[in-house]
Design a protein around this motif. Structure first.
Motif, PDB file in Angstrom:
ATOM      1  N   GLY A  76       0.785  -1.223   0.000  1.00  0.00           N
ATOM      2  CA  GLY A  76       0.000   0.000   0.000  1.00  0.00           C
ATOM      3  C   GLY A  76       0.820   1.277   0.000  1.00  0.00           C
ATOM      4  O   GLY A  76       0.252   2.367   0.011  1.00  0.00           O
ATOM      5  N   ASN A  77       2.149   1.184  -0.036  1.00  0.00           N
ATOM      6  CA  ASN A  77       2.976   2.382   0.058  1.00  0.00           C
ATOM      7  C   ASN A  77       4.130   2.371  -0.942  1.00  0.00           C
ATOM      8  O   ASN A  77       5.286   2.552  -0.563  1.00  0.00           O
ATOM      9  CB  ASN A  77       3.511   2.545   1.489  1.00  0.00           C
ATOM     10  N   ARG A  78       3.825   2.174  -2.207  1.00  0.00           N
ATOM     11  CA  ARG A  78       4.900   2.137  -3.209  1.00  0.00           C
ATOM     12  C   ARG A  78       5.618   3.478  -3.304  1.00  0.00           C
ATOM     13  O   ARG A  78       6.803   3.535  -3.580  1.00  0.00           O
ATOM     14  CB  ARG A  78       4.351   1.736  -4.575  1.00  0.00           C
ATOM     15  N   ASN A  79       4.893   4.563  -3.061  1.00  0.00           N
ATOM     16  CA  ASN A  79       5.536   5.873  -3.121  1.00  0.00           C
ATOM     17  C   ASN A  79       6.613   6.024  -2.050  1.00  0.00           C
ATOM     18  O   ASN A  79       7.508   6.847  -2.191  1.00  0.00           O
ATOM     19  CB  ASN A  79       4.505   6.996  -2.991  1.00  0.00           C
ATOM     20  N   GLY A  80       6.539   5.239  -0.998  1.00  0.00           N
ATOM     21  CA  GLY A  80       7.532   5.284   0.063  1.00  0.00           C
ATOM     22  C   GLY A  80       8.629   4.243  -0.109  1.00  0.00           C
ATOM     23  O   GLY A  80       9.330   3.909   0.849  1.00  0.00           O
ATOM     24  N   ALA A  81       8.797   3.740  -1.316  1.00  0.00           N
ATOM     25  CA  ALA A  81       9.769   2.672  -1.573  1.00  0.00           C
ATOM     26  C   ALA A  81      11.186   3.137  -1.263  1.00  0.00           C
ATOM     27  O   ALA A  81      11.549   4.288  -1.471  1.00  0.00           O
ATOM     28  CB  ALA A  81       9.685   2.211  -3.024  1.00  0.00           C
ATOM     29  N   GLU A  82      11.979   2.191  -0.778  1.00  0.00           N
ATOM     30  CA  GLU A  82      13.395   2.427  -0.515  1.00  0.00           C
ATOM     31  C   GLU A  82      14.188   1.738  -1.626  1.00  0.00           C
ATOM     32  O   GLU A  82      13.878   0.619  -2.018  1.00  0.00           O
ATOM     33  CB  GLU A  82      13.777   1.832   0.841  1.00  0.00           C
ATOM     34  N   MET A  83      15.209   2.426  -2.127  1.00  0.00           N
ATOM     35  CA  MET A  83      16.063   1.873  -3.172  1.00  0.00           C
ATOM     36  C   MET A  83      17.380   1.468  -2.522  1.00  0.00           C
ATOM     37  O   MET A  83      18.056   2.300  -1.910  1.00  0.00           O
ATOM     38  CB  MET A  83      16.316   2.903  -4.268  1.00  0.00           C
ATOM     39  N   ILE A  84      17.730   0.166  -2.631  1.00  0.00           N
ATOM     40  CA  ILE A  84      18.926  -0.363  -1.976  1.00  0.00           C
ATOM     41  C   ILE A  84      19.815  -1.013  -3.026  1.00  0.00           C
ATOM     42  O   ILE A  84      19.425  -1.997  -3.663  1.00  0.00           O
ATOM     43  CB  ILE A  84      18.537  -1.389  -0.885  1.00  0.00           C
ATOM     44  N   GLU A  85      21.026  -0.481  -3.182  1.00  0.00           N
ATOM     45  CA  GLU A  85      21.961  -1.029  -4.165  1.00  0.00           C
ATOM     46  C   GLU A  85      22.577  -2.318  -3.644  1.00  0.00           C
ATOM     47  O   GLU A  85      23.004  -2.397  -2.498  1.00  0.00           O
ATOM     48  CB  GLU A  85      23.053  -0.012  -4.473  1.00  0.00           C
ATOM     49  N   ALA A  86      22.602  -3.312  -4.508  1.00  0.00           N
ATOM     50  CA  ALA A  86      23.174  -4.614  -4.151  1.00  0.00           C
ATOM     51  C   ALA A  86      24.622  -4.688  -4.600  1.00  0.00           C
ATOM     52  O   ALA A  86      25.034  -4.012  -5.539  1.00  0.00           O
ATOM     53  CB  ALA A  86      22.369  -5.732  -4.802  1.00  0.00           C
ATOM     54  N   LYS A  87      25.369  -5.532  -3.925  1.00  0.00           N
ATOM     55  CA  LYS A  87      26.771  -5.788  -4.267  1.00  0.00           C
ATOM     56  C   LYS A  87      26.897  -7.229  -4.736  1.00  0.00           C
ATOM     57  O   LYS A  87      26.245  -8.127  -4.207  1.00  0.00           O
ATOM     58  CB  LYS A  87      27.678  -5.579  -3.043  1.00  0.00           C
ATOM     59  N   HIS A  88      27.773  -7.442  -5.712  1.00  0.00           N
ATOM     60  CA  HIS A  88      28.038  -8.797  -6.204  1.00  0.00           C
ATOM     61  C   HIS A  88      28.807  -9.553  -5.128  1.00  0.00           C
ATOM     62  O   HIS A  88      29.775  -9.047  -4.568  1.00  0.00           O
ATOM     63  CB  HIS A  88      28.850  -8.728  -7.495  1.00  0.00           C
ATOM     64  N   THR A  89      28.358 -10.779  -4.813  1.00  0.00           N
ATOM     65  CA  THR A  89      29.068 -11.599  -3.832  1.00  0.00           C
ATOM     66  C   THR A  89      29.854 -12.703  -4.538  1.00  0.00           C
ATOM     67  O   THR A  89      31.069 -12.710  -4.494  1.00  0.00           O
ATOM     68  CB  THR A  89      28.105 -12.190  -2.780  1.00  0.00           C
ATOM     69  N   LYS A  90      29.150 -13.614  -5.216  1.00  0.00           N
ATOM     70  CA  LYS A  90      29.807 -14.686  -5.969  1.00  0.00           C
ATOM     71  C   LYS A  90      28.776 -15.404  -6.820  1.00  0.00           C
ATOM     72  O   LYS A  90      27.571 -15.315  -6.574  1.00  0.00           O
ATOM     73  CB  LYS A  90      30.492 -15.689  -5.030  1.00  0.00           C
ATOM     74  N   ASP A  91      29.237 -16.117  -7.806  1.00  0.00           N
ATOM     75  CA  ASP A  91      28.391 -16.980  -8.647  1.00  0.00           C
ATOM     76  C   ASP A  91      27.115 -16.298  -9.149  1.00  0.00           C
ATOM     77  O   ASP A  91      26.040 -16.892  -9.155  1.00  0.00           O
ATOM     78  CB  ASP A  91      28.026 -18.254  -7.879  1.00  0.00           C
ATOM     79  N   GLY A  92      27.224 -15.042  -9.569  1.00  0.00           N
ATOM     80  CA  GLY A  92      26.074 -14.332 -10.119  1.00  0.00           C
ATOM     81  C   GLY A  92      25.059 -13.894  -9.083  1.00  0.00           C
ATOM     82  O   GLY A  92      23.946 -13.517  -9.433  1.00  0.00           O
ATOM     83  N   VAL A  93      25.418 -13.926  -7.805  1.00  0.00           N
ATOM     84  CA  VAL A  93      24.503 -13.530  -6.726  1.00  0.00           C
ATOM     85  C   VAL A  93      24.850 -12.106  -6.270  1.00  0.00           C
ATOM     86  O   VAL A  93      26.017 -11.778  -6.058  1.00  0.00           O
ATOM     87  CB  VAL A  93      24.567 -14.514  -5.545  1.00  0.00           C
ATOM     88  N   TYR A  94      23.808 -11.303  -6.127  1.00  0.00           N
ATOM     89  CA  TYR A  94      23.929  -9.916  -5.689  1.00  0.00           C
ATOM     90  C   TYR A  94      23.102  -9.762  -4.415  1.00  0.00           C
ATOM     91  O   TYR A  94      21.971 -10.256  -4.348  1.00  0.00           O
ATOM     92  CB  TYR A  94      23.439  -8.968  -6.787  1.00  0.00           C
ATOM     93  N   GLU A  95      23.673  -9.071  -3.397  1.00  0.00           N
ATOM     94  CA  GLU A  95      23.012  -9.004  -2.097  1.00  0.00           C
ATOM     95  C   GLU A  95      23.069  -7.602  -1.492  1.00  0.00           C
ATOM     96  O   GLU A  95      23.968  -6.820  -1.787  1.00  0.00           O
ATOM     97  CB  GLU A  95      23.666  -9.990  -1.122  1.00  0.00           C
ATOM     98  N   ALA A  96      22.100  -7.370  -0.602  1.00  0.00           N
ATOM     99  CA  ALA A  96      22.034  -6.150   0.197  1.00  0.00           C
ATOM    100  C   ALA A  96      21.234  -6.487   1.456  1.00  0.00           C
ATOM    101  O   ALA A  96      20.577  -7.534   1.518  1.00  0.00           O
ATOM    102  CB  ALA A  96      21.357  -5.027  -0.580  1.00  0.00           C
ATOM    103  N   GLU A  97      21.302  -5.610   2.454  1.00  0.00           N
ATOM    104  CA  GLU A  97      20.537  -5.817   3.685  1.00  0.00           C
ATOM    105  C   GLU A  97      19.491  -4.731   3.829  1.00  0.00           C
ATOM    106  O   GLU A  97      19.698  -3.598   3.406  1.00  0.00           O
ATOM    107  CB  GLU A  97      21.461  -5.778   4.912  1.00  0.00           C
ATOM    108  N   ALA A  98      18.365  -5.093   4.446  1.00  0.00           N
ATOM    109  CA  ALA A  98      17.295  -4.138   4.708  1.00  0.00           C
ATOM    110  C   ALA A  98      16.760  -4.359   6.116  1.00  0.00           C
ATOM    111  O   ALA A  98      16.746  -5.492   6.606  1.00  0.00           O
ATOM    112  CB  ALA A  98      16.170  -4.309   3.689  1.00  0.00           C
ATOM    113  N   GLU A  99      16.333  -3.277   6.753  1.00  0.00           N
ATOM    114  CA  GLU A  99      15.658  -3.354   8.052  1.00  0.00           C
ATOM    115  C   GLU A  99      14.170  -3.215   7.767  1.00  0.00           C
ATOM    116  O   GLU A  99      13.718  -2.158   7.334  1.00  0.00           O
ATOM    117  CB  GLU A  99      16.133  -2.211   8.965  1.00  0.00           C
TER     118      GLU A  99
END
Length: 154
Positions: A76-99
Motif C-alpha cells: 500500500g505504500n509504493r511511493n515510500g519505496a526504498e532503493m537499496i543497491e546490491a553488491k556482487h558476492t559470488k556466482d552471479g549472486v547480488y546481495e544487500a541488507e534491509a531493516e
C-alpha cells in the motif's frame, strides 16, 4: 596499385581486430537475462533481512551486472519505496541488507546487465502482520522505473 592493396589490407586487419574486441552484448549470446529473487517469502521481524538475487544469462552466471537495485516497499505504500543497491558476492549472486518492520513487503530487483533489463517482483512477509493491514499491490511497474531513475540519475 600496391599502395591501394596495402591500404585495403590494413583496413581489413583493423576491421577484424574490432570484431574480436567486441563486448559481451554483441558476442552473439542472445539468451535473455534471468533474475531470480532468492530472499525467502517469509522472514522474522526485528532482524536484518538479506535481499538476494541470482542473475543468469542462459546457463552462464552474470558476474558483471551494471546494476542491481532492490526496490522495497510496504504493501500500500509504493511511493515510500526504498532503493537499496546490491553488491556482487559470488556466482552471479547480488546481495544487500534491509531493516523491515512487521508487515507485507514487495521487493523488486531492478537489474541491468549486458544491455538488458529485468525486474522481477516478490512478496515477503515479515513476522506475523495483521491481515487487515495488508493492501494488495496494484501499482504499475513504471512507478518502479521512475524510482530507479530518481535514485540513479539515469
Amino acid at each position: 596499385m600496391k599502395q591501394l592493396t596495402l591500404l585495403m589490407l590494413v583496413f581489413l586487419l583493423l576491421a577484424a581486430c574490432g570484431n574480436e574486441e567486441s563486448g559481451t552484448a554483441s558476442s552473439g549470446n542472445i539468451e535473455p537475462l534471468t533474475v531470480e529473487i532468492l530472499t525467502p517469502e517469509k522472514v522474522e521481524a526485528e532482524e536484518p533481512t538479506l535481499l538476494s538475487a541470482s542473475v543468469m544469462q542462459g546457463e552462464e552466471t552474470v558476474e558483471d551486472a551494471d546494476e542491481v537495485i532492490f526496490e522495497v516497499w510496504e504493501s500500500g505504500n509504493r511511493n515510500g519505496a526504498e532503493m537499496i543497491e546490491a553488491k556482487h558476492t559470488k556466482d552471479g549472486v547480488y546481495e544487500a541488507e534491509a531493516e523491515l518492520g512487521e508487515g507485507l513487503y514487495f521487493i523488486q530487483a531492478h537489474t541491468t546487465a549486458r544491455l538488458m533489463h529485468a525486474m522481477p517482483k516478490q512478496e515477503v512477509t515479515v513476522g506475523n502482520p495483521d491481515p487487515a493491514s495488508i493492501v494488495p499491490d496494484d501499482s504499475d511497474d513504471t512507478e518502479g522505473m521512475k524510482n530507479v531513475e530518481e535514485h540513479t540519475g539515469h
